[in-house]
Enzyme design. Structure first.
Site, PDB file in Angstrom:
ATOM      1  N   SER A  44      42.318  30.225  38.644  1.00 20.38           N
ATOM      2  CA  SER A  44      41.432  29.310  39.300  1.00 20.38           C
ATOM      3  C   SER A  44      40.624  29.784  40.596  1.00 20.38           C
ATOM      4  O   SER A  44      41.299  30.431  41.243  1.00 20.38           O
ATOM      5  CB  SER A  44      41.941  27.947  39.639  1.00 20.38           C
ATOM      6  N   ASP A  45      39.296  29.480  40.777  1.00 20.84           N
ATOM      7  CA  ASP A  45      38.702  29.823  41.863  1.00 20.84           C
ATOM      8  C   ASP A  45      37.746  28.878  42.511  1.00 20.84           C
ATOM      9  O   ASP A  45      37.597  27.902  41.715  1.00 20.84           O
ATOM     10  CB  ASP A  45      38.166  31.176  41.942  1.00 20.84           C
TER      11      ASP A  45
ATOM     12  N   TYR B 246      41.201  31.403  30.336  1.00 18.41           N
ATOM     13  CA  TYR B 246      41.137  33.136  29.973  1.00 18.41           C
ATOM     14  C   TYR B 246      40.718  33.385  28.329  1.00 18.41           C
ATOM     15  O   TYR B 246      41.444  32.790  27.715  1.00 18.41           O
ATOM     16  CB  TYR B 246      42.027  33.852  30.454  1.00 18.41           C
TER      17      TYR B 246
ATOM     18  N   LYS C 189      42.241  33.385  47.023  1.00 18.15           N
ATOM     19  CA  LYS C 189      40.836  32.694  46.604  1.00 18.15           C
ATOM     20  C   LYS C 189      40.481  31.978  47.845  1.00 18.15           C
ATOM     21  O   LYS C 189      41.346  31.072  48.040  1.00 18.15           O
ATOM     22  CB  LYS C 189      41.126  32.011  45.347  1.00 18.15           C
TER      23      LYS C 189
ATOM     24  N   ASP D  79      38.128  36.128  48.418  1.00 21.36           N
ATOM     25  CA  ASP D  79      37.039  35.920  47.235  1.00 21.36           C
ATOM     26  C   ASP D  79      36.562  34.507  47.131  1.00 21.36           C
ATOM     27  O   ASP D  79      37.457  33.714  46.785  1.00 21.36           O
ATOM     28  CB  ASP D  79      37.945  36.410  45.997  1.00 21.36           C
TER      29      ASP D  79
ATOM     30  N   ASN E  24      34.081  33.872  45.190  1.00 19.96           N
ATOM     31  CA  ASN E  24      33.345  33.529  43.781  1.00 19.96           C
ATOM     32  C   ASN E  24      31.942  32.881  43.894  1.00 19.96           C
ATOM     33  O   ASN E  24      31.724  31.935  43.132  1.00 19.96           O
ATOM     34  CB  ASN E  24      34.431  32.938  42.963  1.00 19.96           C
TER      35      ASN E  24
ATOM     36  N   GLU F 168      34.681  39.056  48.966  1.00 23.31           N
ATOM     37  CA  GLU F 168      34.236  39.121  47.649  1.00 23.31           C
ATOM     38  C   GLU F 168      33.386  38.153  47.048  1.00 23.31           C
ATOM     39  O   GLU F 168      33.581  37.018  47.369  1.00 23.31           O
ATOM     40  CB  GLU F 168      35.515  39.293  46.572  1.00 23.31           C
TER      41      GLU F 168
ATOM     42  N   GLU G  27      31.989  41.986  39.850  1.00 22.83           N
ATOM     43  CA  GLU G  27      32.399  41.341  38.597  1.00 22.83           C
ATOM     44  C   GLU G  27      31.490  40.801  37.863  1.00 22.83           C
ATOM     45  O   GLU G  27      31.567  40.568  36.610  1.00 22.83           O
ATOM     46  CB  GLU G  27      33.602  40.426  38.615  1.00 22.83           C
TER      47      GLU G  27
ATOM     48  N   ASP H  55      33.321  46.438  36.164  1.00 26.15           N
ATOM     49  CA  ASP H  55      34.104  45.536  35.374  1.00 26.15           C
ATOM     50  C   ASP H  55      33.963  46.267  33.914  1.00 26.15           C
ATOM     51  O   ASP H  55      32.870  46.620  33.653  1.00 26.15           O
ATOM     52  CB  ASP H  55      33.279  44.065  35.554  1.00 26.15           C
TER      53      ASP H  55
ATOM     54  N   HIS I 236      37.352  45.344  39.280  1.00 25.96           N
ATOM     55  CA  HIS I 236      37.636  44.028  39.109  1.00 25.96           C
ATOM     56  C   HIS I 236      38.510  44.068  37.778  1.00 25.96           C
ATOM     57  O   HIS I 236      38.185  44.505  36.893  1.00 25.96           O
ATOM     58  CB  HIS I 236      36.571  43.089  38.752  1.00 25.96           C
ATOM     59  N   ALA I 237      39.464  42.989  37.654  1.00 27.32           N
ATOM     60  CA  ALA I 237      40.477  43.201  36.658  1.00 27.32           C
ATOM     61  C   ALA I 237      41.215  41.635  36.232  1.00 27.32           C
ATOM     62  O   ALA I 237      41.918  41.372  35.680  1.00 27.32           O
ATOM     63  CB  ALA I 237      41.442  43.805  36.567  1.00 27.32           C
TER      64      ALA I 237
ATOM     65  N   GLU J 282      42.318  46.296  40.974  1.00 27.78           N
ATOM     66  CA  GLU J 282      42.984  44.716  41.010  1.00 27.78           C
ATOM     67  C   GLU J 282      44.025  44.666  40.011  1.00 27.78           C
ATOM     68  O   GLU J 282      43.807  45.386  38.735  1.00 27.78           O
ATOM     69  CB  GLU J 282      41.783  43.805  40.630  1.00 27.78           C
TER      70      GLU J 282
HETATM   71  C1  LIG Z   1      37.968  33.057  36.873  1.00 30.71           C
HETATM   72  C2  LIG Z   1      38.500  34.215  37.151  1.00 30.71           C
HETATM   73  O1  LIG Z   1      39.842  34.017  37.223  1.00 30.71           O
HETATM   74  C3  LIG Z   1      37.756  34.772  38.545  1.00 30.71           C
HETATM   75  O2  LIG Z   1      38.417  34.009  39.484  1.00 30.71           O
HETATM   76  C4  LIG Z   1      38.426  36.396  38.721  1.00 30.71           C
HETATM   77  O3  LIG Z   1      37.890  37.330  37.866  1.00 30.71           O
HETATM   78  C5  LIG Z   1      38.203  36.645  40.132  1.00 30.71           C
HETATM   79  O4  LIG Z   1      36.985  36.572  40.673  1.00 30.71           O
HETATM   80  C6  LIG Z   1      38.848  37.959  40.438  1.00 30.71           C
HETATM   81  O5  LIG Z   1      38.432  38.635  41.437  1.00 30.71           O
HETATM   82  O6  LIG Z   1      39.890  38.334  39.977  1.00 30.71           O
HETATM   83 MG   LIG Z   2      36.429  37.972  42.166  1.00 31.35          MG
END
Ligand SMILES: C[C@H](O)[C@@H](O)[C@@H](O)[C@H](O)C(=O)O
Ligand SMILES: [Mg+2]
Length: 438
Positions: free
Chosen positions: A25-26, A34, A220, A248, A250, A274, A303, A326, A353-354, A384
């Site tokens: 979550s962000d 996922y 986050k 981050d 987002n 980020e 990403e 990515d 990014h991962a 990451e």
């Molecule tokens: C919805 C996802 O978990 C993102 O929050 C995630 O990719 C994130 O931005 C990251 O940098 O890992």
């Molecule tokens: Mg991110």
């Protein structure tokens, strides 16, 4: 074994109910499940290639449709035909006269391209009996360059310049490959501090990560300033002044708001912020970069960066200090090669990014290649890592002392465990059927 012609392409809508526990979550994706559009290609000689693109929950069905729409472009082609002129195959997928209108090279159709091409790279690596990173490391620079579509980027990176960079990268590569096989590639963790986690979870996960040897942590931020201050303080106190902390957002803020907000958080000395604002706002990122430079805070993004063209402009505008490739957002290895080489030319470190399902598995191949053959440096570089859902992959990532250990099994590490796919297929898999009955 002769690889034969591609005679089948299936795509599955695979979703994991991660939102139930707030994993991933962000500030913008508050309830992410996922998910992956998971592609299997088959050849008439009995070989299979597995690819995927990462997505979130309900969006997956649209990506699945887009993969289906690409199927006719792939069926009937042989692997040899594709790899003899990969650039043309890449163009076939991205420039189809009727399909490109829904892109071009962006959004859902490009996610679908990524899934299909990832499966083709997996097939190629299996046919060669090597993991993708090693296939790339052993490839002649001329062959690598022949996989890249230079259209729209040749004003920033010509084919000759790319070749030159790759030729330079050949020097000492044997040693760097040995270093990687011994030590692995440095990683950071995001798994301690998703936005929906409680302070208690944060504390527990962070102390476990410290005990496991992690030295860099992403938090986050972006929903509530007071929460961000409290959470960053908590993590900074736990990890001490030396270890890295990244934040981050987002894409939560406007440009001015981003500068003001991050200034408030600067006492916690984040290495980068980020996605502070819209991922499309190149000049906005340039403004933020300039404003935060005196505070020693860089800007990271990628990403949700559509394609090599946007990365080109981000680099030309000095709009980011960390390039986050990515493996599933842009056109697979082909387009990521272009981005890695551009980043090297502009001397900007790549920190992939991962954060999603399967992204760690795939992107480790690209960053290993980057170190061994392109950037040749580990300075300000790390990949990451998120500690979720690896058990659903046949050859999951192997982390040792906060480093990615190079995969040894042939392919892209993209094959999922069949029973996991069955259980998580939406909406008829066991996991979703039982949830819908609740
Ligand atoms: C919805 C996802 O978990 C993102 O929050 C995630 O990719 C994130 O931005 C990251 O940098 O890992
Ligand atoms: Mg991110």
């Amino acid at each position: 074994m002769p690889s034969g012609k591609i005679c089948g392409l299936t795509v599955k809508d695979v979703r994991f109910p991660t939102s139930l526990e707030q994993h991933g979550s962000d500030a913008m994706h508050t309830d992410p499940d996922y998910s992956a559009a998971y592609v299997i290609i088959e050849t008439d000689s009995g070989m299979r290639g597995f690819g995927l693109t990462f997505t979130v929950g309900r969006g997956t069905e649209i990506v699945v449709c887009a993969v289906e729409a690409l199927r006719p472009l792939v069926l009937g082609k042989s692997l040899d035909e594709i790899t003899a002129d990969f650039r043309s195959f890449y163009r076939l997928l991205t420039s189809d006269g009727q399909m490109r209108w829904v892109g071009p090279e962006k959004g859902v159709i490009h996610l679908a391209t990524a899934a299909v091409l990832n499966a083709v790279w997996d097939l190629w690596a299996r046919a060669e009996g090597k993991p993708v990173w090693k296939l790339l490391v052993d490839m002649e620079p001329e062959k690598l360059v022949s996989c890249i579509d230079f259209r729209y980027i040749s004003d920033a990176l010509t084919e000759e310049e790319a070749l030159d960079i790759l030729h330079k990268g050949q020097e000492g590569k044997q040693q760097r490959e040995e270093d990687m096989l011994r030590e692995g590639y440095p990683a950071y963790t995001t798994s301690c501090a998703w936005l929906g986690y409680t302070d208690q979870q944060l504390t527990q996960l962070c102390s476990k990560a410290l005990a496991d040897g992690w030295t860099a942590f992403k938090v986050k931020v972006g929903a509530e300033l007071d929460d961000d201050i409290r959470r960053c303080r908590l993590i900074r106190q736990m990890i001490g002044p030396e270890k890295f902390l990244m934040i981050d957002a987002n894409q939560r803020w406007d440009v001015g708001e981003a500068v003001a907000w991050v200034t408030h958080l600067s006492e916690f000395q984040p290495l980068w912020v980020e996605e502070p604002t819209s991922p499309d706002d190149i000049l906005g990122h340039a403004h933020i970069s300039k404003a935060l430079a005196p505070l020693g805070i860089g800007v990271a993004s990628g990403e949700q960066c559509h394609n090599r063209v946007m990365f080109k402009q981000f680099l030309q505008a000095s709009a980011l200090q960390f390039v986050q490739i990515d493996s599933c957002r842009v056109g697979s290895v082909n387009e990521n090669l272009a981005i890695l080489i551009m980043a090297s030319k502009f001397n900007v470190p790549v920190c992939p990014h991962a954060g999603g399902v399967g992204l760690c598995e795939l992107v480790q191949h690209l960053i290993l290649f980057d170190y061994i053959c392109v950037s040749t440096s580990l300075d300000k570089r790390m990949c990451e890592y998120v500690d979720h859902l690896h058990e659903h992959f046949k050859n999951p990532t192997l982390i040792r002392n906060a480093h990615y250990m190079p995969p040894v099994v042939p392919g892209f590490s993209s094959e999922m465990v069949e029973s996991s796919v069955d259980k998580h297929t939406y909406p008829h898999g066991e996991v979703w059927r039982s949830m819908n009955q609740l």
